[in-house]
Motif scaffolding. Structure first.
Motif, PDB file in Angstrom:
ATOM      1  N   LEU A   1       0.825  -1.211   0.000  1.00  0.00           N
ATOM      2  CA  LEU A   1       0.000   0.000   0.000  1.00  0.00           C
ATOM      3  C   LEU A   1       0.857   1.259   0.000  1.00  0.00           C
ATOM      4  CD1 LEU A   1      -2.726  -1.077   2.593  1.00  0.00           C
ATOM      5  CD2 LEU A   1      -3.033  -0.813   0.127  1.00  0.00           C
ATOM      6  N   LEU A   2       1.910   1.240   0.784  1.00  0.00           N
ATOM      7  CA  LEU A   2       2.778   2.416   0.856  1.00  0.00           C
ATOM      8  C   LEU A   2       3.567   2.619  -0.432  1.00  0.00           C
ATOM      9  CD1 LEU A   2       3.969   2.043   4.540  1.00  0.00           C
ATOM     10  CD2 LEU A   2       2.451   3.813   3.620  1.00  0.00           C
ATOM     11  N   GLU A   3       4.022   1.532  -1.032  1.00  0.00           N
ATOM     12  CA  GLU A   3       4.745   1.657  -2.304  1.00  0.00           C
ATOM     13  C   GLU A   3       3.851   2.245  -3.380  1.00  0.00           C
ATOM     14  OE1 GLU A   3       6.383  -2.223  -3.087  1.00  0.00           O
ATOM     15  OE2 GLU A   3       8.120  -1.860  -1.787  1.00  0.00           O
ATOM     16  N   LYS A   4       2.567   1.864  -3.379  1.00  0.00           N
ATOM     17  CA  LYS A   4       1.625   2.449  -4.355  1.00  0.00           C
ATOM     18  C   LYS A   4       1.465   3.944  -4.140  1.00  0.00           C
ATOM     19  CE  LYS A   4      -1.106  -1.629  -5.410  1.00  0.00           C
ATOM     20  NZ  LYS A   4      -2.416  -2.292  -5.332  1.00  0.00           N
ATOM     21  N   ALA A   5       1.654   4.386  -2.894  1.00  0.00           N
ATOM     22  CA  ALA A   5       1.552   5.814  -2.582  1.00  0.00           C
ATOM     23  C   ALA A   5       2.897   6.525  -2.738  1.00  0.00           C
ATOM     24  CB  ALA A   5       1.038   5.992  -1.150  1.00  0.00           C
ATOM     25  N   GLY A   6       3.931   5.775  -3.167  1.00  0.00           N
ATOM     26  CA  GLY A   6       5.244   6.365  -3.360  1.00  0.00           C
ATOM     27  C   GLY A   6       6.036   6.552  -2.074  1.00  0.00           C
ATOM     28  N   ILE A   7       5.680   5.787  -1.054  1.00  0.00           N
ATOM     29  CA  ILE A   7       6.348   5.902   0.247  1.00  0.00           C
ATOM     30  C   ILE A   7       7.134   4.627   0.513  1.00  0.00           C
ATOM     31  CG2 ILE A   7       6.002   6.110   2.742  1.00  0.00           C
ATOM     32  CD1 ILE A   7       3.388   7.628   2.083  1.00  0.00           C
ATOM     33  N   THR A   8       8.395   4.786   0.867  1.00  0.00           N
ATOM     34  CA  THR A   8       9.197   3.626   1.244  1.00  0.00           C
ATOM     35  C   THR A   8       9.551   3.753   2.718  1.00  0.00           C
ATOM     36  OG1 THR A   8      11.234   4.730   0.546  1.00  0.00           O
ATOM     37  CG2 THR A   8      10.183   3.280  -1.048  1.00  0.00           C
ATOM     38  N   ILE A   9       9.552   2.622   3.397  1.00  0.00           N
ATOM     39  CA  ILE A   9       9.870   2.577   4.817  1.00  0.00           C
ATOM     40  C   ILE A   9      10.581   1.258   5.063  1.00  0.00           C
ATOM     41  CG2 ILE A   9       7.591   1.675   5.350  1.00  0.00           C
ATOM     42  CD1 ILE A   9       7.709   3.215   7.995  1.00  0.00           C
ATOM     43  N   ASN A  10      11.579   1.247   5.929  1.00  0.00           N
ATOM     44  CA  ASN A  10      12.318   0.003   6.117  1.00  0.00           C
ATOM     45  C   ASN A  10      11.494  -1.000   6.923  1.00  0.00           C
ATOM     46  OD1 ASN A  10      13.099  -0.122   8.983  1.00  0.00           O
ATOM     47  ND2 ASN A  10      14.440   1.606   8.540  1.00  0.00           N
ATOM     48  N   GLU A  11      11.824  -2.255   6.754  1.00  0.00           N
ATOM     49  CA  GLU A  11      11.026  -3.330   7.343  1.00  0.00           C
ATOM     50  C   GLU A  11      11.019  -3.280   8.868  1.00  0.00           C
ATOM     51  OE1 GLU A  11      10.528  -8.161   7.201  1.00  0.00           O
ATOM     52  OE2 GLU A  11      11.653  -7.177   5.608  1.00  0.00           O
TER      53      GLU A  11
END
Length: 100
Positions: free
Chosen positions: A59-69
């Protein structure tokens, strides 16, 4: 340029963008946690957490947001805790790791 315009550009716009990004992250994590709980209710917590982390990442990748695991894992844990508190089935964890 006037001081007010500079203040808006330099301070308020970046603050608003950060707030909106934080809200998107929070929303994606909550949706993923509730989806895991609803869809995988018969599965163990480890399976549900993996599902929630993967769904939130998507969901975040679709919004252009990356966050570490690691950060995402901690946010999922926090959202699960909030869900348990909201449902009234929260149990305090003692120092020895057992629930009260």
């Amino acid at each position: 340029m006037r001081i007010g315009t500079i203040l808006v550009i330099a301070v308020l716009i970046p603050a608003a963008q950060k707030w909106m990004k934080d809200k998107q992250i929070d929303g994606a994590v909550r949706k993923a946690v509730y989806a895991a709980q609803q869809l995988l209710w018969a599965q163990d917590g480890k399976t549900r957490k993996k599902f929630a982390v993967n769904l939130a990442t998507e969901l975040l990748e679709k919004a252009g947001i990356t966050i570490n695991e690691g950060q995402l894992s901690a946010l999922v844990e926090a959202a699960v805790q909030e869900m348990h508190i909201a449902r009234g089935d929260y149990k305090e964890i003692k120092d020895d790791g057992t629930a009260e």
